[in-house]
Write an enzyme that holds these catalytic residues in place. Structure first.
Site, PDB file in Angstrom:
ATOM      1  CB  SER B  46       2.909  -5.921  -0.618  1.00 16.53           C
ATOM      2  OG  SER B  46       3.349  -5.459   0.640  1.00 16.53           O
ATOM      3  CD  GLU B  47      -1.390  -2.491   3.909  1.00 17.10           C
ATOM      4  OE1 GLU B  47      -2.385  -3.233   3.880  1.00 17.10           O
ATOM      5  OE2 GLU B  47      -0.973  -1.923   4.924  1.00 17.10           O
ATOM      6  CG  ASN B  48       4.501  -1.775   0.550  1.00 15.62           C
ATOM      7  OD1 ASN B  48       3.955  -2.883   0.586  1.00 15.62           O
ATOM      8  ND2 ASN B  48       5.803  -1.646   0.380  1.00 15.62           N
TER       9      ASN B  48
END
Lengths: 230, 218
Positions: B46-48
């Site tokens: 997840s890019e966060n």
């Protein structure tokens, strides 16, 4: 050397109109709630805010948009805030939309003393206009510059009075880089501890980067999409 | 019969291989996580700042500090890790993520993708999309074949502002699986019961149609 402040109001008291501020968080996750409320109270105006998102209409940075304290936003995604999109489309608000990776990296580069770097993100798109494009090993890259700010305002899970910070789960996001990049870094923490309470092995952001720290409180920790197992 | 969004996700899940690190965009792509074949292990990024993103939590386990890129509450699987956004996009740009699945408004026959802006109407921002499409080894677009007005989304050239150039490898719609070749879209599979004629009619870009087009096996 005393980095400890009593509260958000005092820690943000010298932020003037026209300041450039980096604010940590991803959506409403890990945002510096106390400092945002303090900025509203101080009614400081014409702010340039660097933050991945703009909160929601009635929380996070949305609060500063409601009071029209923000002149310019530098963000990667503002879709959760209808007021933001409206102010953007009407021209009331100046907005720089930056790819999320470029935003994070530009801030990280400021933290690392690097003025510019090359990234493939955005090559061939409208964000490449006006930027230097260079080829390395057969692939094209855009030159992007480090992003600096007068103040970096973040929230951490634990911090000691020497300024060392520990983050929890997905709240690291932009906050670790911003904490290291700000000219003056202000941190609110859920747990303010004595030096020695945080093991050096555990430190996410070392105290050298942090100028002001205070014990935060009354965190709402709002959730934008409360999804559960079906 | 054309697939629904779950069918599209189910078909894309067949592209997953054991040991892949995968990034799923918001919308239809997130549904792919529901159809991982039982006999393989895939790690979702997840890019966060999460590796090993897991399913949605039970009510009692909801943690406001643990959300995905779509701002939904999630869990993390055993063997997962947390890191910051600078590192997240570093691993994306350095090609450590094997597969990216994302939605689109338009895809061109050269593999250009537009999915972040409709000038004057919708400007939510590009988020991580430009980084992902510029860096992933393998990009699959999950989208409907036509827009709500019935116009084709598979075009000779994108009319909307681009997210990336020449980067899409494969497109899965409710009607078909297509790949992008130097000569345009190539029709690989059709949804069960859907005719080649319907796919041709709804594809505005150059479309190569082989003699025999099998049905999707889902």
């Amino acid at each position: 050397m005393n980095k400890v402040f009593n509260n958000a109001i005092e820690a943000t008291a010298d932020i003037k109109n026209g300041a450039t501020i980096m604010l940590g968080g991803f959506g409403l996750n890990g945002i510096p709630e106390n400092c945002i409320a303090a900025l509203v109270k101080h009614n400081v105006l014409d702010l340039t805010c660097i933050s991945n998102n703009a909160g929601v209409d009635d929380f996070g940075l949305g609060l500063l948009l409601q009071t029209k304290q923000i002149k310019k936003m530098i963000s990667s995604y503002v879709g959760e805030n209808a007021l933001f999109e409206k102010q953007l489309l009407s021209g009331e608000l100046e907005v720089d939309l930056v790819p999320q990776g470029t935003l994070a990296t530009s801030i990280q580069m400021a933290a690392m003393g690097i003025p510019a770097y090359f990234t493939p993100a955005g090559v061939g798109t409208e964000i490449a206009i006006g930027k230097e494009v260079r080829e390395f090993d057969g692939k094209m890259y855009l030159m992007e510059k480090a992003i600096h700010a007068d103040f970096a305002i973040v929230k951490a899970w634990k911090g000691d009075k020497a300024g060392n910070l520990v983050f929890r789960k997905a709240t690291r996001n932009f906050s670790t880089s911003m904490a290291k990049a700000g000219n003056i870094t202000i941190v609110e923490v859920e747990h303010l501890l004595e030096p020695g309470a945080i093991d050096p092995d555990e430190v996410d952001v070392a105290g050298v980067y942090v100028h002001r720290i205070f014990q935060g409180g009354n965190y709402q920790k709002r959730i934008e999409r409360r999804t559960t197992k079906i | 019969m054309a697939l629904d969004k779950f069918g599209i996700a189910k078909r894309i899940a067949k592209e997953l291989k054991d040991g892949m690190y995968v990034n799923l965009g918001i919308g239809i792509p997130t549904l792919v996580a529901n159809y991982i074949p039982q006999d393989i292990t895939v790690v979702f990024q997840s890019e966060n700042g999460i590796l090993g993103m897991g399913p949605y939590p039970e009510e009692a386990a909801i943690d406001a500090d643990l959300i995905n890129a779509g701002k939904e509450t999630v869990t993390v699987i055993p063997g997962g890790a947390f890191f910051d956004s600078a590192e997240s996009f570093g691993m994306i740009r350095a090609g450590k993520i094997d597969l990216t699945v994302l939605g689109a408004m338009e895809v061109s026959e050269q593999g250009d993708i537009a999915n972040w802006k409709i000038p004057g109407k919708m400007v939510k921002g590009m988020g991580g999309a430009m980084d992902l499409v510029a860096s992933a080894k393998n990009i699959i677009v999950a989208m409907m074949h036509t827009n709500p007005k019935g116009e084709s989304k598979l075009l000779p050239q994108c009319s909307l502002p681009l997210t990336g150039v020449g980067c899409v490898k494969r497109v899965v719609t409710e009607l078909a699986v297509l790949s992008i070749t130097p000569n345009g879209f190539q029709l690989l599979e059709r949804a069960p019961g859907v005719t080649v004629e319907e796919i041709i009619a709804k594809t505005a870009g150059k479309l190569i149609v082989p003699e025999f087009v099998p049905e999707m096996d889902i």
